[in-house]
Design an enzyme around this catalytic site. Structure first.
Site, mmCIF file in Angstrom:
data_model
loop_
_atom_site.group_PDB
_atom_site.id
_atom_site.type_symbol
_atom_site.label_atom_id
_atom_site.label_comp_id
_atom_site.label_asym_id
_atom_site.label_seq_id
_atom_site.Cartn_x
_atom_site.Cartn_y
_atom_site.Cartn_z
ATOM 1 N N GLY A 1 0.826 -1.217 0.000
ATOM 2 C CA GLY A 1 0.000 0.000 0.000
ATOM 3 C C GLY A 1 0.848 1.251 0.000
ATOM 4 N N VAL A 2 2.052 1.152 -0.552
ATOM 5 C CA VAL A 2 3.037 2.243 -0.442
ATOM 6 C C VAL A 2 2.689 3.457 -1.303
ATOM 7 C CG1 VAL A 2 4.588 1.517 -2.327
ATOM 8 C CG2 VAL A 2 5.561 2.536 -0.251
ATOM 9 N N SER B 1 0.003 5.254 -1.352
ATOM 10 C CA SER B 1 -0.968 6.225 -0.825
ATOM 11 C C SER B 1 -1.018 6.182 0.699
ATOM 12 C CB SER B 1 -2.352 5.882 -1.402
ATOM 13 O OG SER B 1 -3.336 6.781 -0.963
ATOM 14 N N GLY B 2 -1.598 7.223 1.267
ATOM 15 C CA GLY B 2 -2.019 7.257 2.659
ATOM 16 C C GLY B 2 -1.033 6.708 3.682
ATOM 17 N N ASP C 1 -0.700 -6.908 -7.889
ATOM 18 C CA ASP C 1 -2.100 -6.916 -7.489
ATOM 19 C C ASP C 1 -2.296 -7.988 -6.420
ATOM 20 O OD1 ASP C 1 -4.807 -7.033 -7.215
ATOM 21 O OD2 ASP C 1 -5.226 -7.614 -9.287
ATOM 22 N N TYR D 1 -16.266 -4.942 4.668
ATOM 23 C CA TYR D 1 -15.061 -4.286 5.201
ATOM 24 C C TYR D 1 -14.861 -4.668 6.668
ATOM 25 C CZ TYR D 1 -11.598 -0.821 6.451
ATOM 26 O OH TYR D 1 -10.450 -0.223 6.909
HETATM 27 N N1 LIG Z 1 -7.872 5.737 6.385
HETATM 28 C C1 LIG Z 1 -8.623 5.234 7.375
HETATM 29 O O1 LIG Z 1 -9.513 5.919 7.914
HETATM 30 C C2 LIG Z 1 -8.410 3.818 7.837
HETATM 31 C C3 LIG Z 1 -9.036 3.406 9.021
HETATM 32 C C4 LIG Z 1 -8.865 2.093 9.460
HETATM 33 C C5 LIG Z 1 -8.092 1.227 8.714
HETATM 34 N N2 LIG Z 1 -7.492 1.641 7.560
HETATM 35 C C6 LIG Z 1 -6.699 0.668 6.813
HETATM 36 O O2 LIG Z 1 -5.404 1.174 6.606
HETATM 37 C C7 LIG Z 1 -4.873 0.640 5.395
HETATM 38 C C8 LIG Z 1 -4.314 1.750 4.539
HETATM 39 O O3 LIG Z 1 -5.390 2.591 4.177
HETATM 40 P P1 LIG Z 1 -5.194 4.077 3.672
HETATM 41 O O4 LIG Z 1 -6.078 4.890 4.510
HETATM 42 O O5 LIG Z 1 -3.762 4.410 3.556
HETATM 43 O O6 LIG Z 1 -5.890 3.960 2.242
HETATM 44 P P2 LIG Z 1 -5.371 4.409 0.799
HETATM 45 O O7 LIG Z 1 -6.517 4.169 -0.127
HETATM 46 O O8 LIG Z 1 -4.784 5.760 0.870
HETATM 47 O O9 LIG Z 1 -4.208 3.361 0.483
HETATM 48 C C9 LIG Z 1 -4.465 2.018 0.199
HETATM 49 C C10 LIG Z 1 -3.397 1.519 -0.751
HETATM 50 O O10 LIG Z 1 -3.620 0.116 -0.983
HETATM 51 C C11 LIG Z 1 -3.379 -0.141 -2.348
HETATM 52 N N3 LIG Z 1 -4.116 -1.324 -2.807
HETATM 53 C C12 LIG Z 1 -5.455 -1.513 -2.786
HETATM 54 N N4 LIG Z 1 -5.770 -2.677 -3.375
HETATM 55 C C13 LIG Z 1 -4.605 -3.249 -3.775
HETATM 56 C C14 LIG Z 1 -4.284 -4.444 -4.471
HETATM 57 N N5 LIG Z 1 -5.236 -5.293 -4.910
HETATM 58 N N6 LIG Z 1 -2.990 -4.737 -4.701
HETATM 59 C C15 LIG Z 1 -2.012 -3.861 -4.309
HETATM 60 N N7 LIG Z 1 -2.245 -2.702 -3.668
HETATM 61 C C16 LIG Z 1 -3.536 -2.394 -3.406
HETATM 62 C C17 LIG Z 1 -3.934 1.107 -3.052
HETATM 63 O O11 LIG Z 1 -3.457 1.216 -4.388
HETATM 64 C C18 LIG Z 1 -3.461 2.213 -2.126
HETATM 65 O O12 LIG Z 1 -2.194 2.706 -2.501
HETATM 66 C C19 LIG Z 1 -5.986 -0.156 4.753
HETATM 67 O O13 LIG Z 1 -5.829 -1.530 5.034
HETATM 68 C C20 LIG Z 1 -7.221 0.396 5.424
HETATM 69 O O14 LIG Z 1 -8.289 -0.530 5.421
HETATM 70 C C21 LIG Z 1 -7.622 2.918 7.116
#
Ligand SMILES: NC(=O)c1ccc[n+]([C@@H]2O[C@H](COP(=O)([O-])OP(=O)(O)OC[C@H]3O[C@@H](n4cnc5c(N)ncnc54)[C@H](O)[C@@H]3O)[C@@H](O)[C@H]2O)c1
Length: 262
Positions: A12-13, A15-16, A51, A157
Site C-alpha cells: 500500500g506504499v 498512498s495514505g 495486485d 469491510y
Molecule cells: N484511512 C482510514 O480511515 C483507515 C481506518 C482504518 C483502517 N485503515 C486501513 O489502513 C490501510 C491503509 O489505508 P489508507 O487509509 O492508507 O488507504 P489508501 O486508499 O490511501 O491506500 C491504500 C493503498 O492500498 C493499495 N491497494 C489496494 N488494493 C490493492 C491491491 N489489490 N494490490 C495492491 N495494492 C492495493 C492502493 O493502491 C493504495 O495505494 C488499509 O488496510 C485500510 O483498510 C484505514
C-alpha cells in the site's frame, strides 16, 4: 529511530498510511521494498508493482521480494465501497497469503504488522465464522461460500478486518519466538479511503467522530504506531492489537454505559 541495516516490505506504499510509513522508516535509514497496484508518485525505495487481490498476484509479488528481510507491513487495503469479493480477497487473503509466502524470508527476530480497523473491535462475537473463513484452503471457494450471507457481504469491510484481527493471532501463534505479529486498528484517518468510508459507514457517523475528536487521524499517527511495533521496545508485544483512534472507541464504550449507570 535507527533502522539502519533493516529491509522492510511495505504494501500500500502508493498512498495514505503506506506512503507515510515508508517515509518514516526511510528517515530511520531502513531499506524499504514498496508494493502497490499503483505506481507511487514519490517513493525512493525498490518498488514492486503487483495486485494483491489474487493468489497469482500475491505469488508474483512474493517472488520479487529478496530473502533476508526484517519485517512485513501489510497496509494495502480496499474500502467497503469496492465489490465485497474484492474487499475479502485483498484485505483477508492478500494479507494471509503474502505473509505465508514471505515468512520464510523474514529473519529471526523480525516482525509483521497488519492493518486492521477499530470497526473490527467486536470481532470475537463472530469468532467461529471468522476462524473458518481465514483458514480456508482456497480463497476463491471461501469467498463464493459466503455469497448468501448478508452479514458478510453487507459488511464486507468490517468482516475483512475482523478476519485480520484473528489472522494476526494465528500468525503470531504459529511463529512464537521467531517473528512477532501484531495489528494496528486506526479510527478515521485523513487518506483517500476516508471518503469511501463516509459512503460505506455513513457520512454523519464518520464526520461526527472526526468532529468529536477535533481532527481526523493523520497517516503519520498510524505510521508512528506501526514503527513502534517493529521496534525492539515492542519486543514483548506479540499477537495483539494496538488501537490508534484518538480515544474514539473508549469514548463510545463509556457513553454506551452511561444510561445504565445513571
Ligand atoms: N484511512 C482510514 O480511515 C483507515 C481506518 C482504518 C483502517 N485503515 C486501513 O489502513 C490501510 C491503509 O489505508 P489508507 O487509509 O492508507 O488507504 P489508501 O486508499 O490511501 O491506500 C491504500 C493503498 O492500498 C493499495 N491497494 C489496494 N488494493 C490493492 C491491491 N489489490 N494490490 C495492491 N495494492 C492495493 C492502493 O493502491 C493504495 O495505494 C488499509 O488496510 C485500510 O483498510 C484505514
Amino acid at each position: 529511530m535507527n533502522l539502519d541495516g533493516q529491509t522492510l516490505v511495505v504494501t500500500g506504499v502508493a498512498s495514505g498510511i503506506g506512503a507515510a510509513t515508508a517515509a518514516l522508516l526511510q528517515r530511520g535509514s531502513a531499506t524499504v521494498v514498496g508494493v502497490d497496484r499503483n505506481i507511487p508518485d514519490a517513493f525512493a525505495g525498490t518498488f514492486v508493482q503487483g495486485d494483491l487481490s489474487t493468489p497469482e498476484g500475491v505469488a508474483a509479488v512474493a517472488d520479487q521480494v529478496p530473502a533476508g528481510i526484517h519485517g512485513l507491513l501489510n497496509i494495502a487495503g480496499v474500502p467497503g465501497t469496492a465489490p465485497w469479493q474484492t474487499v475479502l480477497a485483498v484485505n483477508v487473503f492478500g494479507v494471509r497469503d503474502l505473509t505465508r509466502l514471505l515468512l520464510p524470508k523474514i529473519a529471526d527476530g523480525g516482525a509483521v504488522v497488519n492493518l486492521a480497523s477499530n470497526v473490527a473491535a467486536g470481532w470475537a462475537e463472530r469468532r467461529e465464522e471468522v476462524a473458518r473463513f481465514v483458514q480456508a484452503a482456497d480463497a476463491a471457494e471461501a469467498i463464493a461460500a459466503v455469497a448468501d450471507d448478508p452479514e458478510v457481504t453487507g459488511n464486507s469491510y468490517r468482516f475483512s478486518k475482523e478476519c485480520v484481527r484473528w489472522l494476526t493471532q494465528v500468525q503470531a501463534s504459529e511463529n512464537l519466538g521467531r517473528v512477532r505479529v501484531n495489528s494496528v486498528s486506526p479510527g478515521p484517518v485523513q487518506t483517500p479511503i476516508l471518503e469511501d468510508f463516509k459512503k460505506d459507514h455513513g457520512r454523519e457517523k464518520v464526520e461526527g467522530a472526526v468532529s468529536l475528536l477535533g481532527r481526523a487521524g493523520q497517516p503519520e499517527d498510524i505510521a508512528a504506531a506501526i514503527a513502534f511495533l517493529l521496534s525492539p521496545q515492542a519486543a514483548w508485544l506479540n499477537g495483539t492489537d494496538l488501537c490508534v483512534d484518538g480515544g474514539l472507541l473508549a469514548h463510545r464504550s463509556v457513553t454506551a454505559m452511561a444510561p445504565a449507570a445513571a
